[in-house]
Scaffold this motif. Structure first.
Motif, PDB file in Angstrom:
ATOM      1  N   ASP A 133      -6.152   5.053   2.624  1.00 28.67           N
ATOM      2  CA  ASP A 133      -6.855   4.800   3.878  1.00 28.67           C
ATOM      3  C   ASP A 133      -8.301   4.411   3.586  1.00 28.67           C
ATOM      4  O   ASP A 133      -9.161   5.262   3.400  1.00 28.67           O
ATOM      5  CB  ASP A 133      -6.797   6.062   4.763  1.00 28.67           C
ATOM      6  CG  ASP A 133      -7.478   5.852   6.112  1.00 28.67           C
ATOM      7  OD1 ASP A 133      -7.791   4.689   6.449  1.00 28.67           O
ATOM      8  OD2 ASP A 133      -7.707   6.847   6.816  1.00 28.67           O
ATOM      9  N   HIS A 134      -8.554   3.102   3.495  1.00 31.28           N
ATOM     10  CA  HIS A 134      -9.895   2.571   3.229  1.00 31.28           C
ATOM     11  C   HIS A 134     -10.550   3.275   2.034  1.00 31.28           C
ATOM     12  O   HIS A 134     -11.687   3.716   2.102  1.00 31.28           O
ATOM     13  CB  HIS A 134     -10.790   2.705   4.471  1.00 31.28           C
ATOM     14  CG  HIS A 134     -10.300   1.871   5.611  1.00 31.28           C
ATOM     15  ND1 HIS A 134      -9.519   2.387   6.623  1.00 31.28           N
ATOM     16  CD2 HIS A 134     -10.461   0.540   5.880  1.00 31.28           C
ATOM     17  CE1 HIS A 134      -9.224   1.414   7.475  1.00 31.28           C
ATOM     18  NE2 HIS A 134      -9.769   0.290   7.048  1.00 31.28           N
ATOM     19  N   ASN A 191      -7.170  -3.958   6.243  1.00 28.41           N
ATOM     20  CA  ASN A 191      -7.069  -2.810   7.155  1.00 28.41           C
ATOM     21  C   ASN A 191      -5.880  -1.906   6.831  1.00 28.41           C
ATOM     22  O   ASN A 191      -5.121  -1.482   7.708  1.00 28.41           O
ATOM     23  CB  ASN A 191      -6.999  -3.296   8.603  1.00 28.41           C
ATOM     24  CG  ASN A 191      -7.637  -2.289   9.545  1.00 28.41           C
ATOM     25  OD1 ASN A 191      -8.351  -1.382   9.114  1.00 28.41           O
ATOM     26  ND2 ASN A 191      -7.375  -2.428  10.817  1.00 28.41           N
ATOM     27  N   ASN A 192      -5.722  -1.613   5.536  1.00 31.52           N
ATOM     28  CA  ASN A 192      -4.697  -0.701   5.001  1.00 31.52           C
ATOM     29  C   ASN A 192      -3.267  -1.244   5.054  1.00 31.52           C
ATOM     30  O   ASN A 192      -2.328  -0.553   4.680  1.00 31.52           O
ATOM     31  CB  ASN A 192      -4.707   0.674   5.704  1.00 31.52           C
ATOM     32  CG  ASN A 192      -6.014   1.415   5.501  1.00 31.52           C
ATOM     33  OD1 ASN A 192      -6.754   1.136   4.566  1.00 31.52           O
ATOM     34  ND2 ASN A 192      -6.308   2.354   6.377  1.00 31.52           N
ATOM     35  N   SER A 252      -7.089  -0.051  -0.889  1.00 29.63           N
ATOM     36  CA  SER A 252      -6.465  -0.572   0.325  1.00 29.63           C
ATOM     37  C   SER A 252      -7.174  -1.844   0.739  1.00 29.63           C
ATOM     38  O   SER A 252      -8.362  -2.019   0.500  1.00 29.63           O
ATOM     39  CB  SER A 252      -6.529   0.465   1.441  1.00 29.63           C
ATOM     40  OG  SER A 252      -7.866   0.683   1.836  1.00 29.63           O
ATOM     41  N   ASN A 271       0.867  -1.201   0.000  1.00 28.78           N
ATOM     42  CA  ASN A 271       0.000   0.000   0.000  1.00 28.78           C
ATOM     43  C   ASN A 271       0.896   1.241   0.000  1.00 28.78           C
ATOM     44  O   ASN A 271       0.906   2.030   0.935  1.00 28.78           O
ATOM     45  CB  ASN A 271      -0.917  -0.029   1.229  1.00 28.78           C
ATOM     46  CG  ASN A 271      -1.925   1.119   1.223  1.00 28.78           C
ATOM     47  OD1 ASN A 271      -2.050   1.855   0.242  1.00 28.78           O
ATOM     48  ND2 ASN A 271      -2.633   1.283   2.329  1.00 28.78           N
ATOM     49  N   ASN A 277      -0.330   4.731   0.592  1.00 36.94           N
ATOM     50  CA  ASN A 277      -0.964   4.900   1.911  1.00 36.94           C
ATOM     51  C   ASN A 277      -2.455   5.194   1.819  1.00 36.94           C
ATOM     52  O   ASN A 277      -2.973   6.113   2.457  1.00 36.94           O
ATOM     53  CB  ASN A 277      -0.257   6.008   2.716  1.00 36.94           C
ATOM     54  CG  ASN A 277       1.188   5.638   3.011  1.00 36.94           C
ATOM     55  OD1 ASN A 277       1.473   4.509   3.404  1.00 36.94           O
ATOM     56  ND2 ASN A 277       2.096   6.567   2.773  1.00 36.94           N
ATOM     57  N   ALA A 284      -2.427  -3.493  -0.345  1.00 39.06           N
ATOM     58  CA  ALA A 284      -3.354  -2.948  -1.341  1.00 39.06           C
ATOM     59  C   ALA A 284      -3.591  -3.988  -2.433  1.00 39.06           C
ATOM     60  O   ALA A 284      -2.842  -4.958  -2.558  1.00 39.06           O
ATOM     61  CB  ALA A 284      -2.787  -1.673  -1.956  1.00 39.06           C
TER      62      ALA A 284
END
Length: 398
Positions: A194-195, A214-215, A211, A189, A192, A218
């Protein structure tokens, strides 16, 4: 049922273990066979909604499945430089929060396997080579194992079902192509996210990243329109080459990085976006369930819901008919047919919206995404249609 019926289920993804759970609960003697050595990793996010939520509740795993929700908050459409051109909140894409669940396919598969592994016999790394029906049952030959006779054989082995191929004939007569191909794989990921999910669309092609877990990681995604491609389904490298060839001249946004990550991916998935339409889902002692019988396409988001509901109905009808399989298979089909048709329509719409054919259509879509009232009206209509399809069956209490 005078004596316990022996049932062989081919396929250990979603439909197979779900069916195994219900049949075991109704005192059938169940064996599940799977051609790969262990549960498959990877895959994409699948939606569970409507009647399928009720089935999970009855299986006592709804909380566990909800716990694994991807919690994606929205889909963002970016341009070639990564600038956001428009967005859709997850709540507006038919995901009514609290009612619908999106879960990674392998997470759902793991939950169903854990639920059944101690009650049902699983045979890994083997496959059916022939099924011969007699008065006594269905004689089954395997690649590795000794031949066995079962009362029933159920194909829960996906879009490219081996059981369907052996009993009903070649896939080509049941496959309805939707004109595109899809690839999904896991990568770092590195953006970065975030959901959230990012999509970059070009005429006839879509590149995406979202993602997952839970991040902590990816998923990369490539979707492209194409004439029918000839390839070996078991040759991952040649499939990676097909995706690479389709996107080789696309260097905008994160395309190059995603192609590089795809080459290194160990959980690479690739398939044609297609549906399965069959005039009947059973023949003698053999029946099909889930994608093998009525795959609505990977983009529909409805495949897992259809598999869960189909497994519940098929097992329930076998119980209700006291093992009279011809009566049970007929009732299963009658219960499921309209429900399947409604959900396959969603698959056709989803495939059409995932890849835009022209630059003009992409510009138009991005403009519409910036007009909140237009967007709300459009997505309310889609949500209504999806909800109606997902709830389009009244589940019997077996």
């Amino acid at each position: 049922m005078k004596q316990t019926m022996r049932v062989l289920i081919s396929g250990a993804s979603i439909a197979g273990p779900a069916l195994a759970y219900w049949l075991d609960r109704y005192d059938f003697d169940v064996t599940v066979i799977e051609r790969v050595p262990s549960l498959r990793l990877g895959g994409y996010g699948v939606d569970i909604r409507g009647a399928a939520i009720t089935v999970l509740k009855m299986m006592d795993i709804l909380d566990q499945v909800r716990e694994a929700d991807t919690r994606i908050t929205g889909v963002y459409f970016v341009n070639s430089k990564g600038k956001i051109e428009g967005q859709i909140s997850e709540a507006s894409i038919a995901n009514q929060q609290g009612l619908d669940i999106e879960i990674m396919r392998d997470d759902l598969s793991n939950i169903l396997y854990d639920l059944t592994k101690d009650k049902v016999q699983y045979i890994w790394d083997d496959s059916i080579t022939s099924i011969h029906e007699t008065d006594a049952g269905a004689e089954v030959q395997f690649i590795h194992g000794k031949p066995q006779t079962f009362d029933l054989v159920i194909g829960a082995d996906g879009l490219h079902s081996n059981v369907r191929n052996l009993i009903f004939g070649e896939e080509v007569q049941f496959k309805r192509t939707l004109g595109s191909y899809i690839s999904i794989f896991t990568l770092e990921n590195y953006l970065n996210l975030d959901h959230r999910q990012l999509l970059y669309t070009m005429p006839g092609k879509t590149v995406g990243m979202y993602s997952a877990n839970n991040n902590t990681e990816a998923k990369g995604m490539f979707v492209f329109q194409s004439e029918a491609l000839k390839y070996d389904r078991h040759d991952t490298e040649s499939q990676k080459k097909l995706v690479e060839d389709a996107f080789v001249n696309c260097t905008d946004w994160e395309t190059s990085h995603l192609l590089k990550s795809m080459k290194e991916a160990t959980d690479f998935y690739f398939d044609e976006i297609c549906q399965i339409h069959m005039p009947t889902w059973s023949k003698g002692r053999i029946a099909l369930v889930g994608d093998a019988a009525y795959g609505p396409s990977p983009l529909s988001g409805q495949g897992s819901s259809l598999a869960l509901v189909g497994a519940y109905v098929l097992a329930g009808e076998l119980k209700a008919a006291c093992g009279d399989y011809s009566r049970a298979f007929g009732a299963y089909e009658q219960e499921m047919r309209k429900f399947v048709e409604k959900n396959q329509k969603i698959g056709i719409i989803a495939a059409g919206s995932m890849v835009e054919k022209s630059k003009f259509k992409i510009i138009l879509r991005n403009l519409m995404l910036r007009i909140p009232t237009l967007m709300v009206i459009q997505f309310k209509m889609i949500s209504k249609m999806v909800a109606k399809a997902a709830n389009g069956i009244e589940l019997k209490n077996y």
